[in-house]
Design an enzyme around this catalytic site. Structure first.
Site, PDB file in Angstrom:
ATOM      1  N   TRP A  61       0.836  -1.202   0.000  1.00  0.00           N
ATOM      2  CA  TRP A  61       0.000   0.000   0.000  1.00  0.00           C
ATOM      3  C   TRP A  61       0.860   1.236   0.000  1.00  0.00           C
ATOM      4  CZ3 TRP A  61      -2.895   0.913   5.295  1.00  0.00           C
ATOM      5  CH2 TRP A  61      -2.055   0.586   6.375  1.00  0.00           C
ATOM      6  N   ASN A  62       0.229   2.359  -0.354  1.00  0.00           N
ATOM      7  CA  ASN A  62       0.935   3.637  -0.490  1.00  0.00           C
ATOM      8  C   ASN A  62       0.169   4.738   0.224  1.00  0.00           C
ATOM      9  OD1 ASN A  62       2.911   2.794  -2.662  1.00  0.00           O
ATOM     10  ND2 ASN A  62       0.992   2.412  -3.736  1.00  0.00           N
ATOM     11  N   HIS A  69      -6.994  19.451  -7.417  1.00  0.00           N
ATOM     12  CA  HIS A  69      -7.269  19.716  -8.837  1.00  0.00           C
ATOM     13  C   HIS A  69      -6.197  19.074  -9.707  1.00  0.00           C
ATOM     14  CE1 HIS A  69     -10.565  22.651  -8.022  1.00  0.00           C
ATOM     15  NE2 HIS A  69      -9.987  22.559  -6.834  1.00  0.00           N
ATOM     16  N   HIS A  73     -10.552  15.674 -12.743  1.00  0.00           N
ATOM     17  CA  HIS A  73     -11.102  16.083 -11.442  1.00  0.00           C
ATOM     18  C   HIS A  73     -12.376  16.901 -11.610  1.00  0.00           C
ATOM     19  CE1 HIS A  73      -8.574  19.691 -12.321  1.00  0.00           C
ATOM     20  NE2 HIS A  73      -9.513  20.332 -11.671  1.00  0.00           N
ATOM     21  N   ASP A  75     -14.326  20.254 -10.375  1.00  0.00           N
ATOM     22  CA  ASP A  75     -14.318  21.562  -9.714  1.00  0.00           C
ATOM     23  C   ASP A  75     -15.663  21.724  -9.017  1.00  0.00           C
ATOM     24  OD1 ASP A  75     -11.880  22.269 -10.895  1.00  0.00           O
ATOM     25  OD2 ASP A  75     -12.774  23.664 -12.329  1.00  0.00           O
ATOM     26  N   HIS A  79     -15.020  26.222  -5.471  1.00  0.00           N
ATOM     27  CA  HIS A  79     -13.661  26.459  -5.980  1.00  0.00           C
ATOM     28  C   HIS A  79     -13.490  27.938  -6.330  1.00  0.00           C
ATOM     29  CE1 HIS A  79      -9.888  25.985  -7.970  1.00  0.00           C
ATOM     30  NE2 HIS A  79     -10.356  25.963  -9.191  1.00  0.00           N
ATOM     31  N   HIS A 206     -14.778  29.532 -15.031  1.00  0.00           N
ATOM     32  CA  HIS A 206     -14.823  29.258 -13.593  1.00  0.00           C
ATOM     33  C   HIS A 206     -15.797  30.213 -12.902  1.00  0.00           C
ATOM     34  CE1 HIS A 206     -11.068  27.044 -14.370  1.00  0.00           C
ATOM     35  NE2 HIS A 206     -11.263  26.449 -13.215  1.00  0.00           N
TER      36      HIS A 206
HETATM   37 MN    MN Z   1      -9.910  22.539 -11.195  1.00  0.00          MN
END
Ligand code: MN
Length: 256
Positions: A61-62, A69, A73, A75, A79, A206
C-alpha cells in the site's frame, strides 16, 4: 425486466459500453501552473508504505499526496469566489454527478489554433443541429487536447506568455451558466483557456459556471468514443469535507 436490471444485463453483454474518460494518475500527470505570483498545486506523488516486505509482509500500500485539482477532477462550486456559498465537493448532491452528456467537437479548430475559444454562436449552431442542451446533463467540449496528456510540456503548450490551450469566451460561459446543465467538461487542465488568467474578467468559465452552482470536469479522455448525444456520464469525486474539488473517476455509458 426493470430498467436497472436491463442496464446491468446490457453492460454485461456489451451492448452498452462503459468508457473510461479518466486520465491516469502518476507523478507526470499534468497539473495547472499559474503565474508565479500565485500559490501552486502539487503534483501527484506516491509514497510506499510497504510492499510484501519487512514493513508489511503480506500487503502492498501507499500514501499519496496531491492537489485537489490534479488529473481528471471535479471543480466544486466553492472552488471559485463566485460560488463560495454554493457548496463544497462533499456537498454536491449525488444525483448532480450523473446525467446525459453531449459532445461539442472543435478538434479541427483547436488543432489549428491552440487559443481557440468556444463562443455562443457555436452553442447555438450545435443546438440547431442536435436539439437543446440536456437538462441536468453535461456539456463536454472536445478539442483533441487529451492526445497531449502524456506529455506535460505539450499539454501545457506554454511560451513566455503562458499556456496556450483552448477554452471559451465570457459570453459562452455566461450562456452556459444560465442553462440547466450540471456542468461543463473539458480535455484541458482546467475549464478555462490557457490564456484566461489575462482575460477581463479572468477565468470567465470558472467564474460563471461555478458561480451558478454547476461543476467543472477536467482532463477528460476518450471523448472521441462518445456519441454526440445519448451517452450518460458519471463523475465520482471524493467527498472531501470543505474541499474545492477532487480527483475523480469519470465514466460514460454509451450504446454500442
Ligand atoms: Mn480545477
Amino acid at each position: 425486466m426493470n430498467d436497472l436490471a436491463s442496464l446491468a444485463e446490457r453492460i454485461i453483454n456489451g451492448s452498452i459500453e462503459v468508457i473510461d474518460l479518466t486520465s491516469p494518475l502518476h507523478s507526470r500527470t499534468p497539473i495547472l501552473q499559474l503565474p508565479p505570483a500565485w500559490g501552486q498545486t502539487r503534483p501527484f506523488q506516491l509514497e510506499e508504505i510497504s510492499r510484501y516486505d519487512d514493513r508489511g509482509p503480506a500487503w502492498y500500500w501507499n500514501n499519496f499526496s496531491t492537489g485537489e485539482h490534479t488529473g481528471t477532477h471535479v471543480d466544486a462550486p466553492n472552488h471559485w469566489v463566485t460560488g463560495r456559498d454554493r457548496g463544497d465537493v462533499s456537498q454536491i448532491p449525488p444525483d448532480r454527478l450523473i446525467g446525459p452528456a453531449v459532445v461539442i467537437d472543435r478538434v479541427a479548430e483547436a488543432t489549428a489554433n491552440p487559443d481557440y475559444l468556444l463562443d455562443v454562436q457555436d452553442l447555438e449552431d450545435w443546438q440547431q443541429q442536435y436539439g437543446p442542451l440536456p437538462k441536468a446533463g453535461w456539456l463536454l467540449f472536445r478539442t483533441g487536447w487529451s492526445a497531449r496528456g502524456d506529455d506535460p510540456e505539450r499539454y501545457a503548450n506554454a511560451d513566455d506568455q503562458g499556456s496556450h490551450t483552448p477554452g471559451m469566451t465570457l459570453a459562452a460561459a455566461t450562456y452556459l451558466a444560465a442553462t440547466d446543465l450540471l456542468g461543463v467538461g473539458v480535455e484541458t487542465v482546467g475549464t478555462d483557456a490557457g490564456q484566461a488568467f489575462g482575460f477581463e474578467p479572468a477565468f470567465p468559465c470558472h467564474a460563471a459556471v461555478l458561480g451558478a452552482g454547476k461543476c467543472g470536469l477536467t482532463q477528460l479522455r476518450n471523448l472521441n468514443r462518445l456519441p454526440v448525444t445519448g451517452a450518460v456520464v458519471i463523475a465520482a469525486p471524493l467527498p472531501i469535507v470543505t474541499g474545492s474539488g477532487s480527483p475523480a473517476r469519470v465514466l460514460a455509458l454509451a450504446e454500442k
